[in-house]
Design an enzyme around this catalytic site. Sequence first.
Site, PDB file in Angstrom:
ATOM      1  N   GLU A 194       2.026  -5.750  -6.344  1.00  0.00           N
ATOM      2  CA  GLU A 194       1.344  -7.034  -6.446  1.00  0.00           C
ATOM      3  C   GLU A 194       0.428  -7.093  -5.232  1.00  0.00           C
ATOM      4  O   GLU A 194       0.780  -7.600  -4.180  1.00  0.00           O
ATOM      5  CB  GLU A 194       2.347  -8.190  -6.471  1.00  0.00           C
ATOM      6  CG  GLU A 194       1.744  -9.506  -6.893  1.00  0.00           C
ATOM      7  CD  GLU A 194       0.930 -10.144  -5.788  1.00  0.00           C
ATOM      8  OE1 GLU A 194      -0.272  -9.781  -5.654  1.00  0.00           O
ATOM      9  OE2 GLU A 194       1.486 -10.969  -5.061  1.00  0.00           O
ATOM     10  N   MET A 231       2.012   2.945   1.750  1.00  0.00           N
ATOM     11  CA  MET A 231       2.122   3.705   0.490  1.00  0.00           C
ATOM     12  C   MET A 231       1.093   4.815   0.376  1.00  0.00           C
ATOM     13  O   MET A 231       1.301   5.807  -0.311  1.00  0.00           O
ATOM     14  CB  MET A 231       1.995   2.761  -0.719  1.00  0.00           C
ATOM     15  CG  MET A 231       0.597   2.199  -0.925  1.00  0.00           C
ATOM     16  SD  MET A 231       0.534   1.052  -2.322  1.00  0.00           S
ATOM     17  CE  MET A 231       1.021  -0.473  -1.529  1.00  0.00           C
ATOM     18  N   GLU A 272       7.234  -0.499   2.016  1.00  0.00           N
ATOM     19  CA  GLU A 272       6.572  -1.631   2.689  1.00  0.00           C
ATOM     20  C   GLU A 272       6.058  -1.169   4.044  1.00  0.00           C
ATOM     21  O   GLU A 272       6.773  -0.528   4.804  1.00  0.00           O
ATOM     22  CB  GLU A 272       7.567  -2.787   2.836  1.00  0.00           C
ATOM     23  CG  GLU A 272       7.047  -3.974   3.648  1.00  0.00           C
ATOM     24  CD  GLU A 272       5.715  -4.528   3.146  1.00  0.00           C
ATOM     25  OE1 GLU A 272       5.557  -4.713   1.915  1.00  0.00           O
ATOM     26  OE2 GLU A 272       4.817  -4.751   3.988  1.00  0.00           O
ATOM     27  N   GLU A 330      -8.299  -7.398  -2.343  1.00  0.00           N
ATOM     28  CA  GLU A 330      -7.378  -7.050  -1.252  1.00  0.00           C
ATOM     29  C   GLU A 330      -7.050  -5.552  -1.292  1.00  0.00           C
ATOM     30  O   GLU A 330      -6.056  -5.104  -0.742  1.00  0.00           O
ATOM     31  CB  GLU A 330      -6.127  -7.938  -1.291  1.00  0.00           C
ATOM     32  CG  GLU A 330      -6.511  -9.408  -1.035  1.00  0.00           C
ATOM     33  CD  GLU A 330      -5.311 -10.354  -0.932  1.00  0.00           C
ATOM     34  OE1 GLU A 330      -4.162  -9.882  -0.986  1.00  0.00           O
ATOM     35  OE2 GLU A 330      -5.546 -11.575  -0.795  1.00  0.00           O
TER      36      GLU A 330
END
Lengths: 642, 642
Positions: free
Chosen positions: B442, B427, B398, B451
């Site tokens: 997601e 990431m 994250e 996105e």
Amino acid sequence: MPLGERGGWERSESRYCGVETDFSDDVPSLLSFHISTGGFDYVLAPLMNPSYRPSLVEGNGSDTQVLPVSGSDLVLAPSQWSSHVVGKISSWIDLDSEDEVLRKDSETTLKQEISWATHLSLQACLLPTPKGTSCANYARCVNQILQGLTSLQLWLRVPLVKSDGGSADATSEGQNDSWELWNSFRLLCEHDSKLSVALDVMSTLPSEASLGRWMGESVRAAIISTDSFLTNARGYPCLSKRHQKLVAGFFDHAAQVVVSGNPVHNLPKASNSNTEGTQRHPLRSYLDYVAYLFQKMESLPEQERIELGYRDFLQAPLQPLMDNLEAQTYETFERDSVKYIQYQRAVAKALVDRVPDEKASEITTVLMVVGAGRGPLVRASLQAAEETDRKLKVYAVEKNPNAVVTLHNLVKLEGWEGIVTIISCDMRFWTAPEQADILVSELLGSFGDNELSPECLDGAQRFLKPDGISIPSSYTSFIQPVTAVKLYNDVKAHKDLAHFETAYVVKLHSVAKLAPSQSVFTFTHPNFSTKANNQRYKKLRFNLPSDAGSALVHGFAGYFDSVLYKDVHLGIEPTTATPNMFSWFPIFFPLRKPVEVHPDSPLEVHFWRCCGSSKVWYEWAVSSPTPSPIHNTNGRSYWVGL
Amino acid sequence: MPLGERGGWERSESRYCGVETDFSDDVPSLLSFHISTGGFDYVLAPLMNPSYRPSLVEGNGSDTQVLPVSGSDLVLAPSQWSSHVVGKISSWIDLDSEDEVLRKDSETTLKQEISWATHLSLQACLLPTPKGTSCANYARCVNQILQGLTSLQLWLRVPLVKSDGGSADATSEGQNDSWELWNSFRLLCEHDSKLSVALDVMSTLPSEASLGRWMGESVRAAIISTDSFLTNARGYPCLSKRHQKLVAGFFDHAAQVVVSGNPVHNLPKASNSNTEGTQRHPLRSYLDYVAYLFQKMESLPEQERIELGYRDFLQAPLQPLMDNLEAQTYETFERDSVKYIQYQRAVAKALVDRVPDEKASEITTVLMVVGAGRGPLVRASLQAAEETDRKLKVYAVEKNPNAVVTLHNLVKLEGWEGIVTIISCDMRFWTAPEQADILVSELLGSFGDNELSPECLDGAQRFLKPDGISIPSSYTSFIQPVTAVKLYNDVKAHKDLAHFETAYVVKLHSVAKLAPSQSVFTFTHPNFSTKANNQRYKKLRFNLPSDAGSALVHGFAGYFDSVLYKDVHLGIEPTTATPNMFSWFPIFFPLRKPVEVHPDSPLEVHFWRCCGSSKVWYEWAVSSPTPSPIHNTNGRSYWVGL
């Protein structure tokens, strides 16, 4: 070497002639051959080796690869690149192909070539004709490029073709009209002013009406293939009458000719090597013929040369009621002798009608010039009286105190003291000491009533006798739909709504008139009816000629015609215009969004003249084929003050 | 008395019901009869005596004349006028008549009546239906009036008719489609948001497809004539099934019903005077039926009620890469249990495929959640492992350091320390200590890739095993053309180009979907091809149903569907949408100028996904029936940062 240097054409872009060439990696030799030997002004030459494909370059991209360009900025100075080369973008590119690899190679190459042309300071690049009927991805890529350009122009190559299918066959016809392709492309690119068109002129030409459309488009070049030339009796290339007329039109609209293709005329041997074996350029005879056509263009008349700088230049209309004219403006208008000759003729006829010959020595006609300015109408009236031997008493009413000074000097200088009384007053508010037989005015604008002649004369007719005469006795405005890319782009450049809702005075030149003009509003004077008012509404319907194809309407050209008295008229409506009169340029009403029209679907237009307590304004709208917004609601953008 | 008060409908404008009345100069009695006795909420009543004509008034105008209005502001308080009366503009007016006197009388009266309605603080006035096929002068006058209005709404009365002519008969059909009249009128008035439509519902209804168009228009009232009611077995008025469905649609779109005309149903005697001789209102049974229909509407589901305030409300899409989400946003999304159930099912299937039952106790699957947020996908993955009895090692990656804090707490709280490793990193830049079997993410937006899921997963697949699984394994975006006046006007209200070139997340409600959605871009993960890139181009062609009539396209509704793993999908494309999932509203791509489409001329649309070094953006354009400019060139107005 430019095609010619005379007749007012010496400043036109059209005096340069280019030649289309194949790829060469020796650009200095290329220029030497075509320009020094051949006499052309520039070459239209590929910038990149036509075998280049980005996807075939090894090493996954062009990181280590030198682009296979035709020559670097070291072999030729930037100034030479700029003045002698128009870049020809690789003609194999096809951004709307079904083949994704070809599509991506095309986009990469196009961007590389434009970037290279920018590096070389080229003035223009020629984009190849879109391959299919669809051109959206090509347009998207070009539009992205256009945003980054400052001086480089892009010319989209389009064949000048349109099938002759009848209007019943509208659908298939549309697909064979290359104007449609151009129109789609430039609408997708939002009328970018750096994007223009280069037309490939073929041996067969489409209808006159369809050719006419292009005169309002931004055509930069006409590429004429050697195939399109005929052969004259002496074996030399020449063009058909229709081609000649078309090329003359291009010359007149600043489009350049580019000669393309291999020589197809076998000239008499002698002329091929006229100076001791020096090889003549194989296309020289084509260039010579183009130069001959250019030099054959008629010299521009003096007045036209003076007005060259006003061509397609938008001017805000005068506000003559609110503002006072300057001496310079008076002087310009007073030089328009044709106008005053017409007034003199009108006054003379009115005087003779009013006073029979036998009473000429008894009756003194009272004539009032309302809006006398610096006196030209006073002079014309007095000359009419002299010519007809009638006795005249003149009141010269003028609201501009500066012009009144000049008037007083004029009267003294001319010895008119006994005949002419000068009144320094707005005609709408003057209390006249007596009533007039004849009221003479010249309050007309390019659109007739747009400088508020109706309101002024309504105010002045209080002191006209019930059977008195108004000169002018009536006037009518006219409009016609036009293609006018240049004007549209100039309006758009202001980036606001107000400029799209303003009418402009403009010497129309790069404009295609799409249908004959029609009358809009008429005013008649005097008008003593109590129900009279000066609001007007007119609905008009224009049909394009059936063989014209579709066209884009950027707005409306406006004119007026005025009946001064009986058969004496004055006006600028093109079909009836008073010759050699230059006081009025046409008016132009723009449309916020250009409307595409077809011969099958009439253009329905509405014009309103609206009157408020302190201003008069026009509103206008298109209702068919697609409704536009109503322009200039409540005169929010453009009005004339009372 | 409003029609109903329950089921989530208690705030809808559609709960008020009006009645159309004749002119009366005793407005208090009129209100007493229709509202107190009749039970209606308001009257639709003429404001001026219908015999009034300005040109017939003596004394040359209205200077000394009192206007023959129905009642002054002294007989009724402004609040009563405002809440109980919708003004009905004189129905005789005809601003497009050939008769100039009638035209001018019409303009004078219209302006007087609107001025009077403004004086009385009315909320709305009903404009009579244009008399002919032309309405330009009427629209011009209304448009002038609209500029001066602040709160008064104008409803243009239009009959709900459209002939059933086949599409071959397009020309004559167009003339019989009242939508065309409305469309012309509102385009001339430039989509003014104070101008809406009131539909006269007739006994015969046009096709479903043509009715559907109106759901994207600003319909404020459905005026139902008593003639349009059927009679039920007991002698009471009722509506046909199709009419009932239509009225339900109007209720759902905040349009009010107005009952109009004389009673045509002879009710059983008893019910006409049910309480000791008190006269029942003659239209009471019609009102009762309308109230019955309103009360029959299904209650809105809980989630729908929560989202009422989001209907047709434009939101800027998230920039999840550039911005960090807030806790509130995480919480909202985490409540969407359906979504996590689908993820759990997908992970479970992938685990079973990857590790056969007999090896379940030996093999530990390495699963990385990239974009772990506050942990819902970690939880779903662990539950999937528990459910399938597979051993799991989880990395939770994250980039938002705030969410990482929550994650740490969650892991402690749940006792996941041995299983879950938290990585505080983007990431795209993480150096993973080992390779993953399964990559769970997601990162989808309303339009799938908007996105930047493709760019993130391209970065993350470095640490996926060559045979590893990505969940989702693919996703596809969809669009469909819509009529959406409300959204268009909200975009237009910003008065700049940028807002017309931005996509919005919006809960679509007052929108007419004009054709089934079609797929746009698809991305598949992992994608180890070296030639892969994330630029996309798609050309789409939409056809309106042949019986729909013309419609105005204000833009495109966009959706996505995603294959998580094999047959487990997740999406919001209307025909396949995952039920009861609320994380995504649709996306809306506006058009700078709405495009009118016909069933005969397909709508051709182009969408591009473009990638630069620091951003990703979409461009879009219409190429047929008329080309639009290309929207958002080079991402100048709207982009997503990398």
